[in-house]
Design a protein around this motif. Structure first.
Motif, short mmCIF file in Angstrom:
data_model
loop_
_atom_site.label_atom_id
_atom_site.label_comp_id
_atom_site.label_asym_id
_atom_site.label_seq_id
_atom_site.Cartn_x
_atom_site.Cartn_y
_atom_site.Cartn_z
N PHE A 208 4.48 11.92 -5.41
CA PHE A 208 5.69 11.83 -4.24
C PHE A 208 5.59 10.64 -3.53
CE2 PHE A 208 2.49 13.35 -1.25
CZ PHE A 208 2.99 12.78 -0.07
N LEU A 209 4.48 9.92 -3.73
CA LEU A 209 4.38 8.79 -2.64
C LEU A 209 4.24 7.54 -3.60
CD1 LEU A 209 1.44 9.58 -0.37
CD2 LEU A 209 3.72 8.85 0.34
N LEU A 210 3.86 7.61 -4.96
CA LEU A 210 3.82 6.58 -5.96
C LEU A 210 4.90 5.61 -6.12
CD1 LEU A 210 1.51 5.27 -7.40
CD2 LEU A 210 2.15 6.39 -9.44
N PRO A 211 6.22 6.13 -6.05
CA PRO A 211 7.34 5.38 -6.47
C PRO A 211 7.47 4.40 -5.07
CG PRO A 211 8.04 7.46 -7.02
CD PRO A 211 6.62 7.33 -6.31
N SER A 212 7.24 4.65 -3.87
CA SER A 212 7.64 3.75 -2.57
C SER A 212 6.41 2.82 -2.62
CB SER A 212 7.30 4.77 -1.32
OG SER A 212 8.65 5.38 -1.37
N ALA A 213 5.24 3.26 -3.23
CA ALA A 213 4.02 2.21 -3.16
C ALA A 213 4.46 1.13 -4.21
CB ALA A 213 2.77 2.87 -3.33
N LEU A 214 4.88 1.66 -5.47
CA LEU A 214 5.22 0.35 -6.32
C LEU A 214 6.30 -0.12 -6.02
CD1 LEU A 214 4.53 2.80 -9.53
CD2 LEU A 214 3.06 1.18 -8.61
N GLY B 255 6.23 -4.35 -5.63
CA GLY B 255 7.27 -5.10 -6.48
C GLY B 255 8.14 -5.84 -5.59
N THR B 256 8.27 -5.39 -4.30
CA THR B 256 9.23 -6.10 -3.22
C THR B 256 8.25 -7.20 -2.92
OG1 THR B 256 10.50 -4.30 -2.40
CG2 THR B 256 10.39 -6.13 -1.05
N ALA B 257 7.07 -7.02 -2.66
CA ALA B 257 6.26 -8.35 -2.26
C ALA B 257 6.18 -9.36 -3.25
CB ALA B 257 4.76 -7.70 -2.17
N TRP B 258 5.88 -8.79 -4.40
CA TRP B 258 5.88 -9.85 -5.55
C TRP B 258 6.95 -10.70 -5.49
CZ3 TRP B 258 8.43 -11.49 -9.75
CH2 TRP B 258 7.75 -12.22 -10.74
N LEU B 259 8.40 -9.98 -5.80
CA LEU B 259 9.55 -10.78 -5.71
C LEU B 259 9.46 -11.81 -4.43
CD1 LEU B 259 11.87 -7.83 -6.65
CD2 LEU B 259 11.49 -9.83 -8.06
N THR B 260 9.25 -11.27 -3.12
CA THR B 260 9.38 -12.14 -2.03
C THR B 260 8.48 -13.37 -2.16
OG1 THR B 260 9.96 -10.20 -0.84
CG2 THR B 260 9.29 -12.30 0.51
N SER C 262 6.53 1.60 2.55
CA SER C 262 5.52 1.69 1.45
C SER C 262 4.83 2.85 1.41
CB SER C 262 4.79 0.31 1.15
OG SER C 262 5.74 -1.04 1.32
N ARG C 263 4.50 3.28 2.52
CA ARG C 263 3.44 4.55 2.38
C ARG C 263 4.32 5.87 2.68
NH1 ARG C 263 -1.73 3.60 2.79
NH2 ARG C 263 -1.97 5.68 3.75
N LEU D 198 12.42 2.21 -2.10
CA LEU D 198 13.18 1.88 -3.34
C LEU D 198 14.34 0.89 -3.19
CD1 LEU D 198 12.98 1.85 -6.43
CD2 LEU D 198 14.09 4.35 -6.24
N LEU D 199 15.15 1.43 -2.22
CA LEU D 199 16.70 0.78 -1.89
C LEU D 199 16.15 -0.70 -1.57
CD1 LEU D 199 19.60 0.39 -1.40
CD2 LEU D 199 18.84 1.14 1.24
N VAL D 200 15.08 -0.86 -0.58
CA VAL D 200 14.48 -2.18 -0.39
C VAL D 200 14.35 -3.24 -1.76
CG1 VAL D 200 12.80 -3.65 0.73
CG2 VAL D 200 13.69 -1.71 1.78
N PHE D 201 13.53 -2.45 -2.71
CA PHE D 201 13.12 -3.15 -3.75
C PHE D 201 14.29 -3.63 -4.70
CE2 PHE D 201 12.91 -2.87 -8.69
CZ PHE D 201 12.03 -3.92 -8.72
N TRP D 202 15.51 -2.79 -4.70
CA TRP D 202 16.72 -2.91 -5.31
C TRP D 202 17.41 -4.13 -4.79
CZ3 TRP D 202 16.22 -1.95 -10.09
CH2 TRP D 202 16.10 -0.55 -10.94
#
Length: 536
Positions: A71-77, A81-86, A116-117, A124-128
């Motif tokens: 339940f926590l892993l999608p937000s963590a990933l 991913g957001t950090a990598w893109l930024t 993220s936690r 996930l919205l932030v990532f998109w």
């Protein structure tokens, strides 16, 4: 350090309200029932959100990843991913040194770390949104790069079917209105971008529309209408809740949850105004201002809504961080807030009210984490404020994950209540929930019945009245405030206070005469066995 912030303690706690139990329950229901296209909550269609985030959890559950991790892993990933893109965008625009500063600022901004936690849709919205803006920025600032441009629109579309407002990624195009140099990067094929966005939305939207049109199920058609209209434009203009004043984000949210960015940003206002001609500075600032303004206009506000602006604010601050740290007051204020956060935790650990609410384990978490943060500040006193803040926040999130999660789990979940329910009703007992919260269904050891999550309370009580009269093995669990109209509230039926209510387990023996006379009962919905606990 980022991995510590995002992953520390994952797998050591169950879903906590708000929102986490709902999405975990819906994801488990998808796996158990095989109904993936439209989300269900205890047998009833869940009309409030598209399913992508729930799919992410459900896929992990289907792959046999334990619930405590899944339940926590999608937000963590999504956070990673957001950090990598930024950071990658910062490196391409400003070089590796600024990219490193950008990573430190983003990883240890409180709102980014928190989301993220947290198993909410927003990370996930932030990532998109970040991926959408990244693609558009690669084209406008480093292009032409039409592949990235179209990927940006596709990401915005996937953001829409994640939480409706994914189109805010396109705010990065606003400077085209007044900047002719940026318009020169566009061509006739730029108009294909909106078609790509629509195509991304259609990957889920078309099957959903087809199912609603051909299922002959009025609930499916209601779901279609709610998702297309009520949860988008109508909810934005006429909020369903969380009403706050226009200045809420600037005055009440950003000063705390955007630390340390909120400390640094005021010192850069003049510099930003001077450098607004630089597209690599202008575009991130437009993204921040437009996002905050967009959500400020809507009457319904939650602090988490403006999280998509955080990566872009770090991109606007990082190029100037070395200049800021050469000045006295930015450093002093930054470290003052660091010390304040650690002292708040230490002082809170000795408050009697905190002990009453969190217990001894909660006190250990607060005291141990606060001391660890203070030690981090002392041991790094010769380092830069950026590094000192980072170690301090890493200590906090490690304490939160490894100590706070297990310590607070029994308080933030109804596990103990549901274990007691299982003992009282026995293996053959039939359980219904009145005015329930999702975590009660999630932690039940058997399928439960409910009477409509948003149904009128008199109709729900009428259904509960009829339910308990089916036989001696039928029981209803609900909060006192909505039970006492129809049931005798005996002390021995009191299971304790949790999640804003005092919960009672009753049967036909406690039913009052004349309970909701003449009221048409609400429909019954039955969920699956979510399987978190074995039957007693």
């Amino acid at each position: 350090m980022l991995l510590v912030v995002v992953l520390a303690g994952i797998g050591l706690r169950w879903p906590w309200p708000a929102d986490e139990p709902r999405f975990a329950l819906i994801a488990q229901e998808m796996v158990n029932t095989g109904q993936w296209l439209i989300p269900h909550r205890v047998g009833e269609l869940y009309p409030d959100k598209p399913p992508i985030f729930m799919w992410a959890i459900a896929v992990l559950l289907w792959l046999k990843v334990p619930m405590k991790i899944a339940f926590l892993l999608p937000s963590a990933l999504a956070g990673i991913g957001t950090a990598w893109l930024t950071v990658d965008l910062a490196k391409r625009l400003h070089g590796p040194r600024v990219a490193t500063w950008c990573l430190w600022l983003l990883a240890f901004t409180i709102q980014f770390s928190l989301q993220s936690r947290t198993a909410q849709i927003d990370m996930l919205l932030v990532f998109w949104v970040t991926l959408g803006g990244y693609g558009i920025a690669r084209h406008l600032l480093l292009g032409p790069a039409w592949g990235w441009y179209f990927l940006g629109f596709a990401a915005a579309g996937f953001g829409v079917i994640t939480k409706g407002v994914g189109v805010i990624a396109l705010f990065l195009l606003l400077p085209l209105i007044w900047r002719s140099d940026l318009r020169q990067k566009m061509a006739k094929k730029a108009w294909l971008g909106p078609l790509v966005l629509i195509a991304a939305i259609a990957t889920w939207g078309l099957p959903m529309l087809w199912y609603a049109a051909h299922s002959s199920n009025p609930e499916a058609m209601a779901y279609r209408d709610n998702i297309l209209f009520n949860q988008t434009a109508n909810r934005y203009v006429h909020s369903l809740g969380h009403k706050k004043p226009f200045w809420y984000y600037v005055v009440e949210v950003a000063p705390v949850f955007w630390l340390p960015l909120s400390v640094l940003a005021p010192f850069l206002v003049k510099t930003w105004w001077r450098d607004k001609v630089k597209p690599e500075i202008l575009l991130p600032l437009v993204m921040v201002l437009a996002t905050v303004l967009f959500f400020s206009i809507s009457p319904g506000k939650r602090g988490v809504y403006i999280t998509p602006a955080v990566p872009w604010l770090t991109l606007a601050i990082a190029p100037y961080l070395e200049q800021l740290l050469s000045r006295v007051w930015p450093k002093r204020l930054w470290m003052a807030f660091a010390w304040l956060l650690s002292l708040i935790l230490i002082v809170a650990a000795f408050l009697h009210k905190v002990l009453e609410q969190l217990g001894t384990h909660g006190r250990v978490f607060l005291l141990g984490t606060g001391i660890a943060m203070a030690l981090a500040l002392l041991l790094t006193r010769r380092q830069s404020p950026m590094h000192r803040w980072g170690w301090t926040l890493a200590a906090f999130w490690a304490g939160y994950g490894f100590i706070g999660g297990p310590a607070l789990d029994s308080i933030r979940t109804p596990r103990d209540i549901m274990v007691e329910v299982a003992k009282r009703i026995g293996p053959d007992g039939q359980l219904a929930l009145l005015d329930y919260k999702e975590q009660f269904a999630l932690f039940a050891d058997r399928p439960v019945t409910q009477f409509g999550f948003h149904g009128p309370m008199d109709e729900q009580r009428a259904s509960a009245r009829d339910w308990v009269q089916r036989g001696p093995q039928y029981y209803v669990l609900g909060p006192k405030e909505n039970m006492e109209q129809c049931f005798e509230m005996k002390p021995e039926d009191n299971l304790g206070e949790r999640h804003g209510g005092i919960w009672y387990l009753v049967s036909a023996k406690e039913l009052k005469a004349g309970c909701e006379p003449g009221v048409t009962p609400a429909p019954l919905y039955k969920g699956p066995d979510y399987g978190l606990y074995q039957k007693p």
